[in-house]
Design a protein around this motif. Structure first.
Motif, mmCIF file in Angstrom:
data_model
loop_
_atom_site.group_PDB
_atom_site.id
_atom_site.type_symbol
_atom_site.label_atom_id
_atom_site.label_comp_id
_atom_site.label_asym_id
_atom_site.label_seq_id
_atom_site.Cartn_x
_atom_site.Cartn_y
_atom_site.Cartn_z
ATOM 1 N N LEU A 113 20.592 -2.517 -13.878
ATOM 2 C CA LEU A 113 20.001 -1.190 -14.052
ATOM 3 C C LEU A 113 19.898 -0.826 -15.533
ATOM 4 O O LEU A 113 18.896 -0.264 -15.984
ATOM 5 C CB LEU A 113 20.850 -0.151 -13.312
ATOM 6 C CG LEU A 113 20.408 1.308 -13.399
ATOM 7 C CD1 LEU A 113 19.044 1.495 -12.747
ATOM 8 C CD2 LEU A 113 21.444 2.219 -12.750
ATOM 9 N N ILE A 114 20.915 -1.155 -16.294
ATOM 10 C CA ILE A 114 20.942 -0.797 -17.716
ATOM 11 C C ILE A 114 20.027 -1.701 -18.538
ATOM 12 O O ILE A 114 19.274 -1.230 -19.401
ATOM 13 C CB ILE A 114 22.388 -0.876 -18.256
ATOM 14 C CG1 ILE A 114 23.261 0.169 -17.563
ATOM 15 C CG2 ILE A 114 22.417 -0.675 -19.771
ATOM 16 C CD1 ILE A 114 24.739 0.004 -17.828
ATOM 17 N N ASN A 115 20.067 -3.006 -18.256
ATOM 18 C CA ASN A 115 19.389 -3.978 -19.120
ATOM 19 C C ASN A 115 18.072 -4.503 -18.565
ATOM 20 O O ASN A 115 17.376 -5.251 -19.254
ATOM 21 C CB ASN A 115 20.322 -5.170 -19.371
ATOM 22 C CG ASN A 115 21.597 -4.768 -20.074
ATOM 23 O OD1 ASN A 115 21.589 -4.448 -21.246
ATOM 24 N ND2 ASN A 115 22.702 -4.767 -19.341
ATOM 25 N N GLY A 116 17.753 -4.159 -17.325
ATOM 26 C CA GLY A 116 16.578 -4.737 -16.695
ATOM 27 C C GLY A 116 16.957 -6.001 -15.940
ATOM 28 O O GLY A 116 17.971 -6.630 -16.249
ATOM 29 N N PRO A 117 16.150 -6.399 -14.950
ATOM 30 C CA PRO A 117 16.509 -7.552 -14.111
ATOM 31 C C PRO A 117 16.745 -8.842 -14.889
ATOM 32 O O PRO A 117 17.759 -9.511 -14.698
ATOM 33 C CB PRO A 117 15.311 -7.681 -13.164
ATOM 34 C CG PRO A 117 14.734 -6.316 -13.106
ATOM 35 C CD PRO A 117 14.941 -5.725 -14.468
ATOM 36 N N LYS A 118 15.822 -9.191 -15.772
ATOM 37 C CA LYS A 118 15.935 -10.474 -16.466
ATOM 38 C C LYS A 118 17.168 -10.523 -17.364
ATOM 39 O O LYS A 118 18.015 -11.419 -17.247
ATOM 40 C CB LYS A 118 14.678 -10.737 -17.291
ATOM 41 C CG LYS A 118 14.682 -12.098 -17.973
ATOM 42 C CD LYS A 118 13.386 -12.335 -18.736
ATOM 43 C CE LYS A 118 13.421 -13.695 -19.441
ATOM 44 N NZ LYS A 118 12.167 -13.943 -20.201
ATOM 45 N N LYS A 119 17.286 -9.551 -18.243
ATOM 46 C CA LYS A 119 18.416 -9.534 -19.170
ATOM 47 C C LYS A 119 19.730 -9.300 -18.437
ATOM 48 O O LYS A 119 20.764 -9.885 -18.777
ATOM 49 C CB LYS A 119 18.202 -8.456 -20.230
ATOM 50 C CG LYS A 119 19.221 -8.500 -21.355
ATOM 51 C CD LYS A 119 18.910 -7.466 -22.420
ATOM 52 C CE LYS A 119 19.961 -7.511 -23.532
ATOM 53 N NZ LYS A 119 19.696 -6.480 -24.573
ATOM 54 N N GLY A 120 19.692 -8.444 -17.417
ATOM 55 C CA GLY A 120 20.907 -8.158 -16.660
ATOM 56 C C GLY A 120 21.442 -9.386 -15.945
ATOM 57 O O GLY A 120 22.651 -9.642 -15.949
#
Length: 264
Positions: A113-120
């Motif tokens: 949720l914080i970093n986005g799907p790819k980065k998370g």
């Protein structure tokens, strides 16, 4: 509803509802790090799919654990009935693990949720790799020094038989040690520095003194487990002496590792 079935459902539902409430609160009152735009379809799909995977994993663990205690021909559709009959102690052990699994899922989904799907997802995998390679090794070393050795001494003085954890120590140490060897291979031959997933791990490899101490820590833990499994049951005094010597050897290395980790 019987105790076993209710306890398992509560272990799933309570942390799940807690995470949903937290996310609803963040949606209603966005913060600087989490805006309403973060609650998008990609996040929702990642969260739901990961939850389904966690629930499938929980079901497999339940089935495997119950088979160990005598339910050999257990099928998934029979789980609710079996849980109602299972020993409360086993149920309590299972529910604590389920509760932690849902908490970890929520933390992962919050990271996405914080970093986005790819980065998370990359950050989650990165954390998992570091935890398996270094975190587990440090934890098991601390367990040996702070729990296993005192309990072993207590057992030798009182004559009471305690549950040994030498197999667990050996298994975890082998996993961490194997991960360290694999890290060396990747760093040397596969150009891991170009892969984002391995950048955090490479910090431990680049620091050669730290990497050597981690390998030594892993080797001593493996030796500790082997002595506890192979020698202690046959030659108790010799086994106890060897275990104590290994534990003493762990102390300065563990201190060095913590100092080196602090300076990274």
């Amino acid at each position: 509803m019987k105790f076993g079935k209710r306890s398992v459902m509560e272990a799933v539902i309570v942390p799940l509802v807690a995470w949903v409430v937290i996310w609803l609160f963040l949606y209603i009152r966005p913060t600087s790090g989490i805006q309403r735009e973060n609650f998008n379809v990609s996040w929702l799909i990642t969260t739901v799919v990961s939850l389904l995977l966690v629930l499938a994993f929980i079901a497999l663990v339940l089935k495997k654990r119950l088979r160990k205690v005598g339910y050999t021909d257990l099928k998934f559709k029979e789980l609710p009935q079996v849980l109602e009959k299972a020993d409360p102690e086993i149920i309590n052990d299972l529910t604590s693990g389920i509760f932690r699994a849902i908490l970890i899922w929520g933390a992962f989904s919050s990271g996405v949720l914080i970093n986005g799907p790819k980065k998370g997802i990359i950050l989650a995998i990165d954390f998992a790799l570091v935890f398996i390679t270094v975190g587990l090794l440090l934890i098991i070393s601390m367990v040996v020094l702070l729990m296993d050795v005192p309990l072993m001494l207590y057992e030798s003085l009182t004559g009471k038989r305690l549950s040994p954890i030498f197999k667990e120590i050996l298994l975890i140490s082998l996993v961490s040690g194997g991960s360290l060897v694999l890290l060396s291979c990747m760093a040397s031959h596969l150009g891991a520095s170009e892969i984002g997933l391995f950048r955090s791990l490479l910090k431990f490899y680049v620091n050669r003194d730290l990497y050597a101490n981690l390998q030594l820590l892993s080797a001593l833990n493996i030796l500790y487990g082997l002595v506890g499994i192979l020698i202690l049951p046959r030659r108790r005094r010799a086994g106890l002496l060897m275990l104590l010597l290994i534990a003493l050897a762990l102390v300065p290395i563990l201190i060095k590792v913590f100092i080196q980790l602090h300076s990274l």
